[in-house]
Design a protein around this motif. Structure first.
Motif, short mmCIF file in Angstrom:
data_model
loop_
_atom_site.label_atom_id
_atom_site.label_comp_id
_atom_site.label_asym_id
_atom_site.label_seq_id
_atom_site.Cartn_x
_atom_site.Cartn_y
_atom_site.Cartn_z
N ASN A 271 0.87 -1.18 0.00
CA ASN A 271 0.00 0.00 0.00
C ASN A 271 0.91 1.24 0.00
O ASN A 271 0.99 1.97 0.98
CB ASN A 271 -0.91 -0.04 1.23
CG ASN A 271 -1.98 1.03 1.20
OD1 ASN A 271 -2.26 1.65 0.18
ND2 ASN A 271 -2.59 1.25 2.34
N PRO A 272 1.61 1.45 -1.12
CA PRO A 272 2.71 2.42 -1.16
C PRO A 272 2.25 3.88 -1.13
O PRO A 272 1.10 4.19 -1.46
CB PRO A 272 3.38 2.12 -2.50
CG PRO A 272 2.26 1.62 -3.36
CD PRO A 272 1.38 0.82 -2.43
N PRO A 273 3.18 4.78 -0.76
CA PRO A 273 2.90 6.21 -0.87
C PRO A 273 2.67 6.58 -2.33
O PRO A 273 3.14 5.89 -3.24
CB PRO A 273 4.18 6.88 -0.35
CG PRO A 273 4.98 5.81 0.29
CD PRO A 273 4.51 4.51 -0.24
N VAL A 274 1.98 7.70 -2.53
CA VAL A 274 1.70 8.19 -3.89
C VAL A 274 2.39 9.53 -4.07
O VAL A 274 2.35 10.39 -3.19
CB VAL A 274 0.18 8.32 -4.12
CG1 VAL A 274 -0.12 8.96 -5.47
CG2 VAL A 274 -0.49 6.95 -4.03
N TYR A 275 3.01 9.71 -5.24
CA TYR A 275 3.72 10.93 -5.60
C TYR A 275 3.04 11.55 -6.81
O TYR A 275 2.29 10.88 -7.52
CB TYR A 275 5.18 10.60 -5.93
CG TYR A 275 5.87 9.84 -4.82
CD1 TYR A 275 6.53 10.51 -3.80
CD2 TYR A 275 5.83 8.44 -4.78
CE1 TYR A 275 7.16 9.81 -2.77
CE2 TYR A 275 6.45 7.74 -3.75
CZ TYR A 275 7.10 8.43 -2.76
OH TYR A 275 7.71 7.73 -1.74
N GLY A 276 3.33 12.82 -7.09
CA GLY A 276 2.66 13.44 -8.21
C GLY A 276 3.45 14.51 -8.94
O GLY A 276 4.54 14.91 -8.51
N ASN B 167 0.29 9.27 2.00
CA ASN B 167 1.15 8.26 2.61
C ASN B 167 0.85 6.85 2.12
O ASN B 167 1.62 5.93 2.38
CB ASN B 167 1.04 8.32 4.13
CG ASN B 167 1.66 9.57 4.69
OD1 ASN B 167 2.73 9.99 4.24
ND2 ASN B 167 1.00 10.19 5.65
N SER B 168 -0.30 6.69 1.45
CA SER B 168 -0.65 5.37 0.94
C SER B 168 -1.55 5.50 -0.28
O SER B 168 -2.21 6.52 -0.48
CB SER B 168 -1.34 4.53 2.01
OG SER B 168 -2.64 5.02 2.26
#
Length: 169
Positions: A128-133, A148-149
């Motif tokens: 359930n990884p962090p998300v970046y943008g 964070n997820s």
């Protein structure tokens, strides 16, 4: 299902049509990547990977209507022109050459909106990884963490008045 029960329950309650992809498509995607997808994302594909259709939404009512109109479905991440291709093109257009090399085989771009805002996770950061943008014209030369997820991203995105993209402003 471990992660997406609450989302499935709310979308079903709001009579949103949801359609997932079969496990064979998910397996094909993992084989093409030569990597495993996080469990939270596989659950997303299994439940919502084909479409969400908010046919019951009345004008002015947008709470929990699904992912309708976004590039988040299976055909946007596995096909001729993927969300990852779009992100790389946007980075090139914005002159962010230092960021292009960071969009490697470990980066999975699962979301694009209107071709100018993107969200991704890293395949080696857990189930359930962090998300970046990234957003078109972004000033800074980094990929800010959006949530964070992955579950947090989905929940914020679907909740009216909330925004998982605040870190891009």
């Amino acid at each position: 299902m471990i992660y997406l029960n609450k989302i499935v329950e709310k979308l079903t309650k709001n009579k949103i049509i949801i359609k997932g992809v079969d496990k064979n498509k998910i397996n094909s995607l993992e084989q093409s990547l030569n990597k495993k997808l996080p469990l939270c994302y596989k659950e997303f594909l299994e439940k919502f990977g084909e479409t969400t259709d908010a046919i019951n939404v009345k004008e002015g009512f947008y709470d929990y209507t699904g992912f309708q109109g976004e590039s988040i479905f299976y055909d946007n991440i596995y096909g001729n022109h993927t969300n990852k291709d779009g992100l790389l093109e946007q980075l090139q257009e914005d002159g962010k050459t230092s960021l292009i090399s960071q969009v490697n085989d470990n980066v999975f771009v699962f979301f694009s909106s209107q071709g100018y805002i993107f969200a991704f996770f890293k395949l080696n950061e857990g189930e359930n990884p962090p998300v970046y943008g990234y957003v078109e014209g972004q000033e800074n030369n980094s990929f800010p963490k959006l949530t964070n997820s992955l579950l947090e991203f989905f929940e914020l995105y679907l909740e009216y008045g909330k925004d998982p993209f605040n870190a891009l402003n």
